[in-house]
Motif scaffolding. Structure first.
Motif, PDB file in Angstrom:
ATOM      1  N   LEU A 125       0.852  -1.177   0.000  1.00 22.19           N
ATOM      2  CA  LEU A 125       0.000   0.000   0.000  1.00 22.19           C
ATOM      3  C   LEU A 125       0.897   1.238   0.000  1.00 22.19           C
ATOM      4  O   LEU A 125       1.637   1.475   0.957  1.00 22.19           O
ATOM      5  CB  LEU A 125      -0.910   0.008   1.230  1.00 22.19           C
ATOM      6  N   THR A 152       2.331   4.663   0.584  1.00 21.50           N
ATOM      7  CA  THR A 152       2.090   5.642   1.642  1.00 21.50           C
ATOM      8  C   THR A 152       1.876   7.028   1.040  1.00 21.50           C
ATOM      9  O   THR A 152       2.256   7.275  -0.110  1.00 21.50           O
ATOM     10  CB  THR A 152       3.282   5.699   2.609  1.00 21.50           C
ATOM     11  N   PRO A 153       1.279   7.956   1.805  1.00 17.13           N
ATOM     12  CA  PRO A 153       1.111   9.329   1.298  1.00 17.13           C
ATOM     13  C   PRO A 153       2.435   9.973   0.887  1.00 17.13           C
ATOM     14  O   PRO A 153       2.488  10.689  -0.111  1.00 17.13           O
ATOM     15  CB  PRO A 153       0.478  10.060   2.487  1.00 17.13           C
ATOM     16  N   TRP A 175       3.410   8.456  -2.421  1.00 18.93           N
ATOM     17  CA  TRP A 175       2.527   8.926  -3.479  1.00 18.93           C
ATOM     18  C   TRP A 175       2.891  10.353  -3.902  1.00 18.93           C
ATOM     19  O   TRP A 175       2.941  10.666  -5.098  1.00 18.93           O
ATOM     20  CB  TRP A 175       1.069   8.870  -3.041  1.00 18.93           C
ATOM     21  N   TYR A 226      -8.389  12.219  -2.587  1.00 21.88           N
ATOM     22  CA  TYR A 226      -7.577  11.197  -1.940  1.00 21.88           C
ATOM     23  C   TYR A 226      -6.512  10.740  -2.928  1.00 21.88           C
ATOM     24  O   TYR A 226      -6.544  11.099  -4.110  1.00 21.88           O
ATOM     25  CB  TYR A 226      -8.432   9.987  -1.546  1.00 21.88           C
ATOM     26  N   SER A 227      -5.583   9.919  -2.460  1.00 22.65           N
ATOM     27  CA  SER A 227      -4.659   9.265  -3.382  1.00 22.65           C
ATOM     28  C   SER A 227      -5.448   8.209  -4.157  1.00 22.65           C
ATOM     29  O   SER A 227      -6.551   7.827  -3.741  1.00 22.65           O
ATOM     30  CB  SER A 227      -3.517   8.612  -2.607  1.00 22.65           C
ATOM     31  N   GLY A 242      -5.170   5.200  -4.167  1.00 24.99           N
ATOM     32  CA  GLY A 242      -5.432   4.059  -3.297  1.00 24.99           C
ATOM     33  C   GLY A 242      -6.470   4.326  -2.236  1.00 24.99           C
ATOM     34  O   GLY A 242      -6.773   3.451  -1.418  1.00 24.99           O
ATOM     35  N   GLN A 245      -6.267   6.708   0.131  1.00 30.24           N
ATOM     36  CA  GLN A 245      -5.700   7.229   1.368  1.00 30.24           C
ATOM     37  C   GLN A 245      -5.673   8.751   1.349  1.00 30.24           C
ATOM     38  O   GLN A 245      -5.807   9.386   0.303  1.00 30.24           O
ATOM     39  CB  GLN A 245      -4.261   6.726   1.537  1.00 30.24           C
ATOM     40  N   SER A 246      -5.433   9.315   2.519  1.00 29.63           N
ATOM     41  CA  SER A 246      -5.206  10.752   2.605  1.00 29.63           C
ATOM     42  C   SER A 246      -3.920  11.095   1.866  1.00 29.63           C
ATOM     43  O   SER A 246      -2.989  10.285   1.801  1.00 29.63           O
ATOM     44  CB  SER A 246      -5.090  11.182   4.068  1.00 29.63           C
ATOM     45  N   ILE A 277       0.722  10.371   7.663  1.00 27.94           N
ATOM     46  CA  ILE A 277      -0.022  10.009   8.872  1.00 27.94           C
ATOM     47  C   ILE A 277       0.407  10.872  10.060  1.00 27.94           C
ATOM     48  O   ILE A 277      -0.429  11.327  10.849  1.00 27.94           O
ATOM     49  CB  ILE A 277       0.193   8.516   9.192  1.00 27.94           C
ATOM     50  N   GLN A 334      -1.310  14.137   9.768  1.00 26.87           N
ATOM     51  CA  GLN A 334      -2.728  14.028  10.142  1.00 26.87           C
ATOM     52  C   GLN A 334      -2.876  14.047  11.660  1.00 26.87           C
ATOM     53  O   GLN A 334      -3.785  14.698  12.194  1.00 26.87           O
ATOM     54  CB  GLN A 334      -3.314  12.739   9.571  1.00 26.87           C
TER      55      GLN A 334
END
Length: 353
Positions: free
Chosen positions: A154, A156-157, A160, A215-216, A218, A220-221, A225, A228
Protein backbone atom coordinates in the motif's frame (compact mmCIF):
# COMPACT_ATOMS: atom_id res chain seq x y z
CA UNK A 1 -35.72 50.36 -46.32
CA UNK A 2 -32.60 52.12 -45.05
CA UNK A 3 -29.30 51.65 -46.89
CA UNK A 4 -27.39 48.68 -45.63
CA UNK A 5 -30.36 47.00 -43.96
CA UNK A 6 -30.42 44.05 -46.36
CA UNK A 7 -26.78 43.09 -45.79
CA UNK A 8 -27.29 43.40 -42.05
CA UNK A 9 -30.26 41.03 -42.27
CA UNK A 10 -28.22 38.57 -44.29
CA UNK A 11 -25.39 38.84 -41.78
CA UNK A 12 -27.80 38.21 -38.92
CA UNK A 13 -29.19 35.17 -40.71
CA UNK A 14 -25.67 33.89 -41.34
CA UNK A 15 -24.75 34.44 -37.71
CA UNK A 16 -27.86 32.58 -36.59
CA UNK A 17 -27.01 29.72 -38.93
CA UNK A 18 -23.45 29.60 -37.59
CA UNK A 19 -24.69 29.54 -34.01
CA UNK A 20 -27.16 26.77 -34.85
CA UNK A 21 -24.21 24.60 -35.89
CA UNK A 22 -23.15 24.58 -32.25
CA UNK A 23 -26.55 23.57 -30.86
CA UNK A 24 -26.15 20.44 -28.80
CA UNK A 25 -27.87 17.07 -28.72
CA UNK A 26 -27.43 14.21 -26.25
CA UNK A 27 -24.29 12.11 -26.56
CA UNK A 28 -25.32 8.64 -27.77
CA UNK A 29 -23.00 7.05 -25.20
CA UNK A 30 -23.44 9.01 -21.95
CA UNK A 31 -26.26 11.48 -22.63
CA UNK A 32 -24.26 14.66 -22.02
CA UNK A 33 -24.17 17.56 -24.50
CA UNK A 34 -22.64 16.62 -27.87
CA UNK A 35 -21.88 18.76 -30.90
CA UNK A 36 -20.05 16.50 -33.36
CA UNK A 37 -19.98 13.02 -34.83
CA UNK A 38 -16.89 11.17 -33.65
CA UNK A 39 -15.71 7.93 -35.25
CA UNK A 40 -19.23 7.20 -36.53
CA UNK A 41 -21.54 8.37 -33.72
CA UNK A 42 -22.72 11.61 -32.10
CA UNK A 43 -20.75 11.84 -28.87
CA UNK A 44 -19.38 14.37 -26.41
CA UNK A 45 -15.64 15.09 -26.32
CA UNK A 46 -15.16 13.02 -23.18
CA UNK A 47 -16.55 9.89 -24.82
CA UNK A 48 -14.60 10.63 -28.00
CA UNK A 49 -11.32 10.74 -26.07
CA UNK A 50 -12.28 7.70 -23.95
CA UNK A 51 -12.90 5.67 -27.12
CA UNK A 52 -9.71 6.89 -28.76
CA UNK A 53 -7.56 6.03 -25.74
CA UNK A 54 -9.24 2.66 -25.21
CA UNK A 55 -8.59 1.61 -28.82
CA UNK A 56 -5.11 3.07 -29.32
CA UNK A 57 -3.86 1.85 -25.93
CA UNK A 58 -5.45 -1.57 -26.43
CA UNK A 59 -7.36 -1.45 -23.15
CA UNK A 60 -8.92 -4.70 -21.96
CA UNK A 61 -11.55 -3.69 -19.44
CA UNK A 62 -13.37 -6.19 -17.25
CA UNK A 63 -16.88 -5.73 -15.92
CA UNK A 64 -18.31 -7.04 -12.66
CA UNK A 65 -21.92 -6.12 -13.43
CA UNK A 66 -24.22 -9.02 -14.07
CA UNK A 67 -26.81 -7.72 -16.54
CA UNK A 68 -27.41 -4.03 -17.12
CA UNK A 69 -24.83 -1.47 -18.10
CA UNK A 70 -23.20 0.71 -15.47
CA UNK A 71 -22.40 4.32 -16.38
CA UNK A 72 -19.10 4.38 -14.46
CA UNK A 73 -17.86 1.03 -15.79
CA UNK A 74 -15.19 1.41 -18.50
CA UNK A 75 -16.06 -1.96 -20.00
CA UNK A 76 -19.74 -1.03 -20.29
CA UNK A 77 -18.85 2.38 -21.67
CA UNK A 78 -16.65 0.89 -24.39
CA UNK A 79 -19.36 -1.63 -25.32
CA UNK A 80 -21.85 1.24 -25.61
CA UNK A 81 -19.43 3.14 -27.85
CA UNK A 82 -19.28 0.17 -30.21
CA UNK A 83 -23.03 -0.43 -30.04
CA UNK A 84 -23.88 3.13 -31.12
CA UNK A 85 -21.59 2.82 -34.14
CA UNK A 86 -18.16 4.14 -33.12
CA UNK A 87 -15.75 2.41 -35.47
CA UNK A 88 -12.14 1.62 -34.41
CA UNK A 89 -11.07 1.55 -38.07
CA UNK A 90 -11.94 5.22 -38.42
CA UNK A 91 -9.25 6.22 -35.94
CA UNK A 92 -6.48 5.82 -38.49
CA UNK A 93 -8.43 7.64 -41.20
CA UNK A 94 -9.92 10.39 -39.08
CA UNK A 95 -8.93 13.86 -40.26
CA UNK A 96 -10.64 17.15 -39.46
CA UNK A 97 -10.96 19.54 -42.39
CA UNK A 98 -10.57 22.91 -40.71
CA UNK A 99 -8.47 26.02 -41.12
CA UNK A 100 -4.78 26.04 -40.21
CA UNK A 101 -5.30 27.67 -36.81
CA UNK A 102 -7.86 25.13 -35.62
CA UNK A 103 -5.87 22.31 -37.19
CA UNK A 104 -2.85 23.31 -35.11
CA UNK A 105 -5.09 23.34 -32.05
CA UNK A 106 -6.40 19.86 -32.87
CA UNK A 107 -2.89 18.46 -33.29
CA UNK A 108 -1.72 20.03 -30.05
CA UNK A 109 -4.74 18.71 -28.16
CA UNK A 110 -4.20 15.18 -29.42
CA UNK A 111 -0.54 15.29 -28.38
CA UNK A 112 -1.21 16.76 -24.94
CA UNK A 113 -4.07 14.39 -24.17
CA UNK A 114 -1.97 11.44 -25.26
CA UNK A 115 0.98 12.56 -23.14
CA UNK A 116 -1.17 13.15 -20.08
CA UNK A 117 -2.84 9.77 -20.44
CA UNK A 118 0.59 8.14 -20.64
CA UNK A 119 1.63 10.07 -17.52
CA UNK A 120 -1.40 8.81 -15.62
CA UNK A 121 -0.95 5.22 -16.80
CA UNK A 122 2.76 5.23 -15.94
CA UNK A 123 2.08 6.73 -12.53
CA UNK A 124 -0.23 3.85 -11.65
CA UNK A 125 2.48 1.31 -12.56
CA UNK A 126 5.63 3.17 -11.52
CA UNK A 127 7.37 2.69 -8.20
CA UNK A 128 10.76 3.71 -6.83
CA UNK A 129 12.43 4.24 -3.49
CA UNK A 130 15.28 6.39 -4.85
CA UNK A 131 15.66 9.66 -2.99
CA UNK A 132 16.95 12.25 -5.47
CA UNK A 133 16.54 16.02 -5.39
CA UNK A 134 14.95 18.22 -8.04
CA UNK A 135 18.24 19.27 -9.66
CA UNK A 136 19.32 15.67 -10.20
CA UNK A 137 15.98 14.60 -11.66
CA UNK A 138 15.82 17.62 -13.99
CA UNK A 139 19.36 16.87 -15.11
CA UNK A 140 18.57 13.23 -15.84
CA UNK A 141 15.17 11.76 -14.84
CA UNK A 142 16.36 8.29 -15.88
CA UNK A 143 18.58 8.23 -12.80
CA UNK A 144 15.45 7.32 -10.84
CA UNK A 145 15.37 3.53 -10.91
CA UNK A 146 11.97 2.03 -11.61
CA UNK A 147 10.97 -0.97 -9.57
CA UNK A 148 8.20 -3.53 -9.91
CA UNK A 149 5.75 -2.71 -7.16
CA UNK A 150 4.55 -5.47 -4.92
CA UNK A 151 0.77 -5.67 -5.59
CA UNK A 152 0.21 -6.08 -1.85
CA UNK A 153 2.18 -2.95 -0.97
CA UNK A 154 0.00 0.00 0.00
CA UNK A 155 1.70 3.16 -1.22
CA UNK A 156 2.09 5.64 1.64
CA UNK A 157 1.11 9.33 1.30
CA UNK A 158 4.81 10.28 1.29
CA UNK A 159 5.55 7.81 -1.50
CA UNK A 160 2.53 8.93 -3.48
CA UNK A 161 3.55 12.60 -3.26
CA UNK A 162 7.06 11.71 -4.43
CA UNK A 163 5.84 9.58 -7.35
CA UNK A 164 3.27 12.19 -8.44
CA UNK A 165 5.83 14.99 -8.40
CA UNK A 166 8.29 12.84 -10.34
CA UNK A 167 5.70 11.96 -12.98
CA UNK A 168 4.89 15.63 -13.53
CA UNK A 169 8.55 16.54 -13.79
CA UNK A 170 9.06 13.88 -16.48
CA UNK A 171 5.90 15.02 -18.31
CA UNK A 172 7.08 18.61 -18.66
CA UNK A 173 10.67 17.65 -19.48
CA UNK A 174 9.35 15.98 -22.64
CA UNK A 175 7.95 19.24 -24.05
CA UNK A 176 10.07 20.70 -26.83
CA UNK A 177 10.12 24.24 -25.48
CA UNK A 178 11.24 23.01 -22.04
CA UNK A 179 14.22 21.30 -23.67
CA UNK A 180 15.30 24.74 -24.96
CA UNK A 181 15.60 26.16 -21.44
CA UNK A 182 18.98 26.25 -19.71
CA UNK A 183 19.50 23.84 -16.82
CA UNK A 184 19.43 26.74 -14.35
CA UNK A 185 16.14 28.04 -15.74
CA UNK A 186 14.63 24.54 -15.71
CA UNK A 187 15.43 24.09 -12.03
CA UNK A 188 13.85 27.45 -11.13
CA UNK A 189 10.71 26.76 -13.18
CA UNK A 190 10.26 23.22 -11.88
CA UNK A 191 10.82 24.15 -8.24
CA UNK A 192 8.18 26.86 -8.56
CA UNK A 193 5.62 24.86 -10.54
CA UNK A 194 5.64 21.23 -9.52
CA UNK A 195 3.64 21.52 -6.30
CA UNK A 196 0.75 23.62 -7.69
CA UNK A 197 0.56 21.61 -10.93
CA UNK A 198 0.68 18.21 -9.20
CA UNK A 199 -2.02 19.56 -6.88
CA UNK A 200 -4.04 20.69 -9.92
CA UNK A 201 -3.72 17.21 -11.44
CA UNK A 202 -4.96 15.61 -8.23
CA UNK A 203 -7.97 17.92 -8.16
CA UNK A 204 -8.73 17.13 -11.81
CA UNK A 205 -8.44 13.38 -11.20
CA UNK A 206 -10.85 13.75 -8.28
CA UNK A 207 -13.28 15.72 -10.46
CA UNK A 208 -13.17 13.06 -13.20
CA UNK A 209 -13.87 10.38 -10.59
CA UNK A 210 -17.00 12.37 -9.61
CA UNK A 211 -15.73 12.62 -6.06
CA UNK A 212 -15.90 15.70 -3.86
CA UNK A 213 -12.71 15.05 -1.86
CA UNK A 214 -9.17 14.43 -3.07
CA UNK A 215 -7.58 11.20 -1.94
CA UNK A 216 -4.66 9.26 -3.38
CA UNK A 217 -5.65 6.68 -6.04
CA UNK A 218 -5.43 4.06 -3.30
CA UNK A 219 -8.07 5.88 -1.27
CA UNK A 220 -5.70 7.23 1.37
CA UNK A 221 -5.21 10.75 2.61
CA UNK A 222 -2.63 12.72 0.64
CA UNK A 223 -1.12 13.89 3.93
CA UNK A 224 1.45 11.85 5.90
CA UNK A 225 -0.02 10.01 8.87
CA UNK A 226 2.21 11.95 11.27
CA UNK A 227 0.88 15.18 9.79
CA UNK A 228 -2.73 14.03 10.14
CA UNK A 229 -2.02 13.32 13.79
CA UNK A 230 -0.40 16.73 14.24
CA UNK A 231 -3.50 18.50 12.92
CA UNK A 232 -6.13 16.16 14.36
CA UNK A 233 -7.49 18.91 16.64
CA UNK A 234 -7.72 21.36 13.72
CA UNK A 235 -8.12 19.37 10.53
CA UNK A 236 -10.19 22.03 8.73
CA UNK A 237 -7.24 23.47 6.73
CA UNK A 238 -6.28 19.99 5.48
CA UNK A 239 -9.87 19.19 4.59
CA UNK A 240 -10.49 22.50 2.82
CA UNK A 241 -7.48 22.09 0.53
CA UNK A 242 -8.78 18.68 -0.58
CA UNK A 243 -12.43 19.59 -1.09
CA UNK A 244 -13.20 23.24 -1.75
CA UNK A 245 -11.42 23.54 -5.17
CA UNK A 246 -12.98 20.28 -6.38
CA UNK A 247 -16.46 21.74 -6.07
CA UNK A 248 -15.42 24.58 -8.37
CA UNK A 249 -14.00 22.17 -10.95
CA UNK A 250 -17.23 20.16 -10.84
CA UNK A 251 -19.28 23.34 -11.16
CA UNK A 252 -17.30 24.45 -14.23
CA UNK A 253 -17.13 20.87 -15.55
CA UNK A 254 -13.58 21.45 -16.76
CA UNK A 255 -12.76 19.07 -19.62
CA UNK A 256 -9.55 17.10 -20.14
CA UNK A 257 -8.75 19.34 -23.11
CA UNK A 258 -9.11 22.50 -21.04
CA UNK A 259 -7.06 20.98 -18.24
CA UNK A 260 -4.16 20.08 -20.56
CA UNK A 261 -4.02 23.58 -22.02
CA UNK A 262 -4.34 25.25 -18.62
CA UNK A 263 -1.57 23.01 -17.32
CA UNK A 264 0.88 24.34 -19.93
CA UNK A 265 -0.28 27.95 -19.52
CA UNK A 266 0.20 27.82 -15.75
CA UNK A 267 3.64 26.24 -16.22
CA UNK A 268 4.78 29.03 -18.56
CA UNK A 269 5.21 31.87 -16.09
CA UNK A 270 7.56 34.36 -17.79
CA UNK A 271 7.45 36.64 -14.74
CA UNK A 272 9.21 34.14 -12.48
CA UNK A 273 12.07 35.87 -10.68
CA UNK A 274 15.62 34.84 -11.46
CA UNK A 275 15.00 33.53 -14.99
CA UNK A 276 17.41 34.42 -17.75
CA UNK A 277 16.26 36.74 -20.51
CA UNK A 278 16.26 33.83 -22.96
CA UNK A 279 14.18 31.73 -20.56
CA UNK A 280 11.64 34.54 -20.12
CA UNK A 281 11.34 34.88 -23.90
CA UNK A 282 10.73 31.15 -24.37
CA UNK A 283 8.07 30.96 -21.65
CA UNK A 284 6.41 34.17 -22.81
CA UNK A 285 6.12 32.83 -26.37
CA UNK A 286 4.69 29.50 -25.23
CA UNK A 287 2.31 31.18 -22.77
CA UNK A 288 0.84 33.30 -25.57
CA UNK A 289 0.61 30.32 -27.92
CA UNK A 290 -1.22 28.02 -25.53
CA UNK A 291 -3.46 30.81 -24.29
CA UNK A 292 -4.46 31.41 -27.93
CA UNK A 293 -5.20 27.67 -28.23
CA UNK A 294 -7.37 27.77 -25.10
CA UNK A 295 -9.20 30.85 -26.38
CA UNK A 296 -9.85 29.17 -29.72
CA UNK A 297 -11.05 26.04 -27.94
CA UNK A 298 -13.47 28.06 -25.77
CA UNK A 299 -14.79 29.93 -28.83
CA UNK A 300 -15.50 26.61 -30.48
CA UNK A 301 -17.14 24.90 -27.50
CA UNK A 302 -18.81 27.94 -25.89
CA UNK A 303 -19.51 30.35 -28.77
CA UNK A 304 -22.02 32.41 -26.81
CA UNK A 305 -20.11 32.63 -23.55
CA UNK A 306 -16.47 32.01 -24.39
CA UNK A 307 -15.27 35.23 -22.72
CA UNK A 308 -16.84 34.22 -19.41
CA UNK A 309 -15.57 30.68 -19.89
CA UNK A 310 -11.95 31.73 -20.39
CA UNK A 311 -12.24 34.13 -17.43
CA UNK A 312 -13.55 31.36 -15.17
CA UNK A 313 -10.83 28.94 -16.25
CA UNK A 314 -7.96 31.36 -15.86
CA UNK A 315 -9.19 32.60 -12.48
CA UNK A 316 -8.71 29.06 -11.19
CA UNK A 317 -4.95 29.59 -11.38
CA UNK A 318 -4.99 32.02 -8.45
CA UNK A 319 -6.88 29.44 -6.38
CA UNK A 320 -4.28 26.79 -7.17
CA UNK A 321 -1.38 29.10 -6.32
CA UNK A 322 -3.00 30.29 -3.09
CA UNK A 323 -3.85 26.77 -1.97
CA UNK A 324 -0.39 25.48 -2.87
CA UNK A 325 1.11 28.27 -0.74
CA UNK A 326 -1.22 27.33 2.11
CA UNK A 327 -0.13 23.70 1.77
CA UNK A 328 3.51 24.78 1.91
CA UNK A 329 2.74 26.68 5.12
CA UNK A 330 1.08 23.68 6.73
CA UNK A 331 4.01 21.42 5.86
CA UNK A 332 6.53 24.00 7.12
CA UNK A 333 4.65 24.34 10.40
CA UNK A 334 4.53 20.58 10.71
CA UNK A 335 8.32 20.35 10.24
CA UNK A 336 8.86 23.11 12.78
CA UNK A 337 7.07 20.90 15.33
CA UNK A 338 8.59 17.65 14.01
CA UNK A 339 12.11 18.66 12.91
CA UNK A 340 13.32 15.05 12.73
CA UNK A 341 10.66 14.02 10.20
CA UNK A 342 12.23 13.24 6.82
CA UNK A 343 10.50 13.81 3.50
CA UNK A 344 11.79 12.75 0.10
CA UNK A 345 14.18 15.41 -1.21
CA UNK A 346 11.95 16.00 -4.24
CA UNK A 347 9.07 16.82 -1.88
CA UNK A 348 11.27 19.19 0.10
CA UNK A 349 12.36 21.00 -3.07
CA UNK A 350 8.79 21.23 -4.41
CA UNK A 351 7.35 22.40 -1.08
CA UNK A 352 10.34 24.72 -0.44
CA UNK A 353 10.93 23.10 2.94
Amino acid sequence: MEPGSAPETQASQSEASAISLFSSRPCEVCGKEAYHNNFGALTCDACKMFFRRAILLGKNYSCNSAERMHAKCCSCRLKKCLQVGMNPQRLAKFKVKVDDKTSALGTTMEELLWMDQKRQDNLMKFYSTDNLNMETIVWNPDMVRKMKKDPNHLVTPDEWAYLALYSHTVYFLQLDFVKQLSFEDKVKVFKFNMLPLAYFAGLMRTKNEKSDYMYSPGGQSIYPIAMQDEYKDNHLPLTTLCSEPVSRLLELDVTDEEYCLMNIIFFCNPGLQGLSEAGCDILHTEHRKYFAFLLEHCKKKHPKSFIQRITDLMSFHSKIINNASAMEGLFSLFLANKPNYKFYMLIEDSFHL
